[in-house]
Structure formats: C-alpha cells, structure tokens
Design an enzyme around this catalytic site. Structure first.
Site, PDB file in Angstrom:
ATOM      1  N   GLY A   1       2.838  -8.882  -5.726  1.00 36.78           N
ATOM      2  CA  GLY A   1       1.910  -7.954  -5.094  1.00 36.78           C
ATOM      3  C   GLY A   1       2.577  -6.710  -4.526  1.00 36.78           C
ATOM      4  O   GLY A   1       1.983  -5.963  -3.760  1.00 36.78           O
TER       5      GLY A   1
ATOM      6  N   LYS B   1      -6.409 -15.568  -7.072  1.00 35.37           N
ATOM      7  CA  LYS B   1      -6.211 -15.679  -5.612  1.00 35.37           C
ATOM      8  C   LYS B   1      -7.584 -15.657  -4.929  1.00 35.37           C
ATOM      9  O   LYS B   1      -8.548 -16.183  -5.479  1.00 35.37           O
ATOM     10  CB  LYS B   1      -5.258 -14.582  -5.121  1.00 35.37           C
ATOM     11  CG  LYS B   1      -3.942 -14.575  -5.927  1.00 35.37           C
ATOM     12  CD  LYS B   1      -2.849 -13.785  -5.303  1.00 35.37           C
ATOM     13  CE  LYS B   1      -1.606 -13.871  -6.194  1.00 35.37           C
ATOM     14  NZ  LYS B   1      -0.455 -13.184  -5.633  1.00 35.37           N
TER      15      LYS B   1
ATOM     16  N   HIS C   1       2.456 -22.512  -5.262  1.00 34.26           N
ATOM     17  CA  HIS C   1       2.545 -21.046  -5.221  1.00 34.26           C
ATOM     18  C   HIS C   1       3.200 -20.628  -3.902  1.00 34.26           C
ATOM     19  O   HIS C   1       2.988 -21.261  -2.864  1.00 34.26           O
ATOM     20  CB  HIS C   1       1.143 -20.433  -5.342  1.00 34.26           C
ATOM     21  CG  HIS C   1       1.187 -18.954  -5.582  1.00 34.26           C
ATOM     22  ND1 HIS C   1       1.400 -18.058  -4.562  1.00 34.26           N
ATOM     23  CD2 HIS C   1       1.086 -18.226  -6.713  1.00 34.26           C
ATOM     24  CE1 HIS C   1       1.429 -16.828  -5.072  1.00 34.26           C
ATOM     25  NE2 HIS C   1       1.239 -16.909  -6.372  1.00 34.26           N
TER      26      HIS C   1
ATOM     27  N   ASN D   1      -4.116 -15.597 -12.068  1.00 35.04           N
ATOM     28  CA  ASN D   1      -4.355 -16.202 -10.752  1.00 35.04           C
ATOM     29  C   ASN D   1      -5.206 -15.228  -9.940  1.00 35.04           C
ATOM     30  O   ASN D   1      -4.707 -14.201  -9.478  1.00 35.04           O
ATOM     31  CB  ASN D   1      -3.003 -16.470 -10.075  1.00 35.04           C
ATOM     32  CG  ASN D   1      -3.166 -16.983  -8.654  1.00 35.04           C
ATOM     33  OD1 ASN D   1      -4.270 -17.301  -8.213  1.00 35.04           O
ATOM     34  ND2 ASN D   1      -2.056 -17.066  -7.936  1.00 35.04           N
TER      35      ASN D   1
ATOM     36  N   SER E   1       4.070  -8.896 -10.170  1.00 38.01           N
ATOM     37  CA  SER E   1       3.757  -7.530 -10.606  1.00 38.01           C
ATOM     38  C   SER E   1       3.830  -7.356 -12.122  1.00 38.01           C
ATOM     39  O   SER E   1       4.303  -6.325 -12.614  1.00 38.01           O
ATOM     40  CB  SER E   1       4.654  -6.511  -9.884  1.00 38.01           C
ATOM     41  OG  SER E   1       4.428  -6.561  -8.486  1.00 38.01           O
TER      42      SER E   1
ATOM     43  N   GLU F   1       8.406 -17.093  -9.880  1.00 42.62           N
ATOM     44  CA  GLU F   1       7.816 -15.917  -9.238  1.00 42.62           C
ATOM     45  C   GLU F   1       8.660 -15.510  -8.029  1.00 42.62           C
ATOM     46  O   GLU F   1       8.525 -16.112  -6.951  1.00 42.62           O
ATOM     47  CB  GLU F   1       6.396 -16.236  -8.744  1.00 42.62           C
ATOM     48  CG  GLU F   1       5.419 -16.602  -9.822  1.00 42.62           C
ATOM     49  CD  GLU F   1       3.978 -16.370  -9.362  1.00 42.62           C
ATOM     50  OE1 GLU F   1       3.286 -15.581 -10.022  1.00 42.62           O
ATOM     51  OE2 GLU F   1       3.573 -16.937  -8.340  1.00 42.62           O
TER      52      GLU F   1
ATOM     53  N   GLU G   1       2.530 -18.401  -1.881  1.00 43.87           N
ATOM     54  CA  GLU G   1       1.583 -18.159  -0.778  1.00 43.87           C
ATOM     55  C   GLU G   1       1.180 -19.481  -0.130  1.00 43.87           C
ATOM     56  O   GLU G   1       0.958 -19.542   1.082  1.00 43.87           O
ATOM     57  CB  GLU G   1       0.373 -17.375  -1.303  1.00 43.87           C
ATOM     58  CG  GLU G   1       0.759 -15.916  -1.563  1.00 43.87           C
ATOM     59  CD  GLU G   1      -0.013 -15.220  -2.667  1.00 43.87           C
ATOM     60  OE1 GLU G   1      -1.094 -15.698  -3.062  1.00 43.87           O
ATOM     61  OE2 GLU G   1       0.484 -14.175  -3.149  1.00 43.87           O
TER      62      GLU G   1
HETATM   63  P1  13P Z   1       0.948 -10.045  -8.645  1.00 47.62           P
HETATM   64  O1  13P Z   1       0.820  -9.992 -10.150  1.00 47.62           O
HETATM   65  O2  13P Z   1      -0.211  -9.413  -7.939  1.00 47.62           O
HETATM   66  O3  13P Z   1       2.276  -9.556  -8.186  1.00 47.62           O
HETATM   67  O4  13P Z   1       0.872 -11.609  -8.242  1.00 47.62           O
HETATM   68  C1  13P Z   1       1.705 -12.509  -8.853  1.00 47.62           C
HETATM   69  C2  13P Z   1       1.291 -13.876  -8.459  1.00 47.62           C
HETATM   70  O5  13P Z   1       1.498 -14.296  -7.334  1.00 47.62           O
HETATM   71  C3  13P Z   1       0.610 -14.711  -9.454  1.00 47.62           C
HETATM   72  O6  13P Z   1       0.517 -16.020  -9.022  1.00 47.62           O
END
Ligand code: 13P
Length: 259
Positions: free
Chosen positions: A179, A13, A101, A11, A219, A173, A103
């Site tokens: 992150g 982002k 997601h 992803n 992560s 997740e 976010e």
């Molecule tokens: P990270 O791997 O940066 O923690 O992000 C995970 C994520 O949100 C993937 O969709």
C-alpha cells in the site's frame, strides 16, 4: 523444474459492500478472455459479507475465478464471537483463504502459532491456504529479512504434510511495500521468493519445493507485473489496491500481453 501455472489473487481488504462487489466481479468477468483463463489461475478475496453475493454471480455466470476469503478462525465452531469457521467458507464454495496476512499479524496480533492452526484448519476444510509472510523495513535494513521470512514459513507449515504443501500457495509480501507504492525490485522479490522455496526444500523435498506456488505482493500494478512475473521463483501476485479497479486487475492478469 515443475511447470507452475501462475496464480493471481485480488485481496479486496475492507473495501466494497455486497452491491459494489457484484459490480466489480461483473466488470472483471467482461474483461477476462479465454487466453487469460488458460494462462493464469485467478482468485478474488472479498470481505466476508460479500462472499455469498460473489458466489452467486460466479456460479450463475460460470465465471472461472476462484472464490477466496481473507481470513478465518481455526476452530470448526464454538463461542468465538465475531469469527468465521473454515467450514462456513467451504460451504459457500470458497476455495482459497489468505492466512497470516501482515495486517492480521500486525494489527490483530496473530501469532505464528495461530497462523499455523489456521493453515491446518483451512486444509482440513479442503480449501487452499495462501500463507502470507514478509519482513518489516527495519528487519530488511538489519539484514534479517531472510531469517524472518524463512522462520514464518517454517512456523506456518509446522505439521503440514508434503503433498498438502505442494498444492498450497505462499505469498511473500514485504510489509514496507504494501500500500506504499514502493515495490520490491524484481531482483529482491526474486531473491526472497527463492528463499521461501528453499525453505520448503529444506523442510520437505525437491518435488514439494518445485510444485508450491509463490506469489509476490506489495504494490503490484499493471506497469510492474510483467517484470515481477518474469522472475523464475515468482509464480503469481497477491494484489491489493490495483485489484479494486477491474481494468487494472485485468491488466495485471494479462501481464504477458504487455510490451
Ligand atoms: P497493495 O497491492 O495495495 O500494496 O497490497 C498488497 C497486499 O497486501 C495484498 O495482500
């Protein structure tokens, strides 16, 4: 138990303009081996503005990576300024769409109902939804993680048929691990991915639960991928930060070579 092929998704982002996107895809393609492709399904999810460029590179160089998107609207067309319809994505050979997601849920106010509409719209456009779910740190500390995640899965799958769910991907997740560099322990990740599978079992049947692929995200890095992927109910990873570097992403994909 069904033999589930691992699926590892990157992803991106809100990273990489279309020129950077082409470069990253090419770098990744040089690293992928025949064994990788045989062992693992790989998808990448660039920003909308990169999708056409990435599609062109994947097709021209016959790179066996599934093209994905990070989101879409649930309507087929209409007065929805700034939105992208599922059919626009499938027309560009997009095969996978991340839906729900954290976010999107937290920063853009997406509700379970909107996410359910998106899951159904993605399926209608003949793409595979990657339905994301996960609890906050407060919910985990209050012992509400299982209820939260199974509630999200139930709501996200409302009205979706068993044979469609069997082909879907669900990504667990935990929000506190995204992150942050903080990964769920393999045992916790396994327990929650099992919760997701048990929820599907309760809603549908054994065959559906044993077929749906469940990813862990939060992560994921080359160093922790092998242990996470060794868990019985973890069938893949949804990778954020580590997918922005071709070498790191490839080392996650090649998790079975570690050690
Ligand atoms: P990270 O791997 O940066 O923690 O992000 C995970 C994520 O949100 C993937 O969709």
């Amino acid at each position: 138990m069904a033999d589930r092929k691992p699926i590892i998704s990157g992803n991106w982002k809100m990273h990489n303009n279309h020129l950077e996107a082409i470069q990253l895809v090419q770098q990744l393609s040089y690293k992928l081996t025949k064994e990788d492709i045989k062992a693992v399904d790989i998808t990448i999810h660039p920003p909308f503005t990169d999708i056409r460029s990435v599609q062109t590179v994947l097709e021209a160089d016959k790179i066996p990576v599934g093209l994905g998107a990070q989101n879409c609207h649930w309507e087929e067309k209409g007065a929805f300024t700034g939105e992208i319809a599922p059919g626009m994505l499938s027309k560009l050979s997009v095969k996978f769409v991340i839906v729900g997601h954290s976010e999107r849920r937290q920063l853009f106010g997406e509700t379970d109902e909107m996410i359910n509409n998106k899951v159904k719209a993605v399926l209608k456009a003949e793409m595979t939804p990657i339905l994301a779910c996960g609890e906050t740190l407060e919910e985990r500390e209050a012992d509400e993680a299982v209820a939260k995640v199974s509630g999200q899965v139930k709501a996200g799958l409302a009205g979706v048929k068993a044979d469609q769910v069997a082909e879907m991907v669900i990504a667990y997740e935990p929000i506190w691990a995204i992150g942050t560099g903080e990964t769920a322990s393999p045992e916790d990740a396994q327990q929650m991915c099992k919760t997701v599978r048990d929820t599907v079992r309760d809603l549908y049947n054994d065959a559906t639960a044993d077929s749906v692929r469940i990813q862990y995200g939060g992560s994921v890095k080359p160093a922790n991928a092998p242990e996470l992927m060794a868990q019985p109910d973890i069938d893949g990873a949804l990778v954020g930060g580590a997918c922005l570097d071709a070498d790191d992403f490839h080392r996650v994909i090649a998790f079975r070579d570690a050690g």
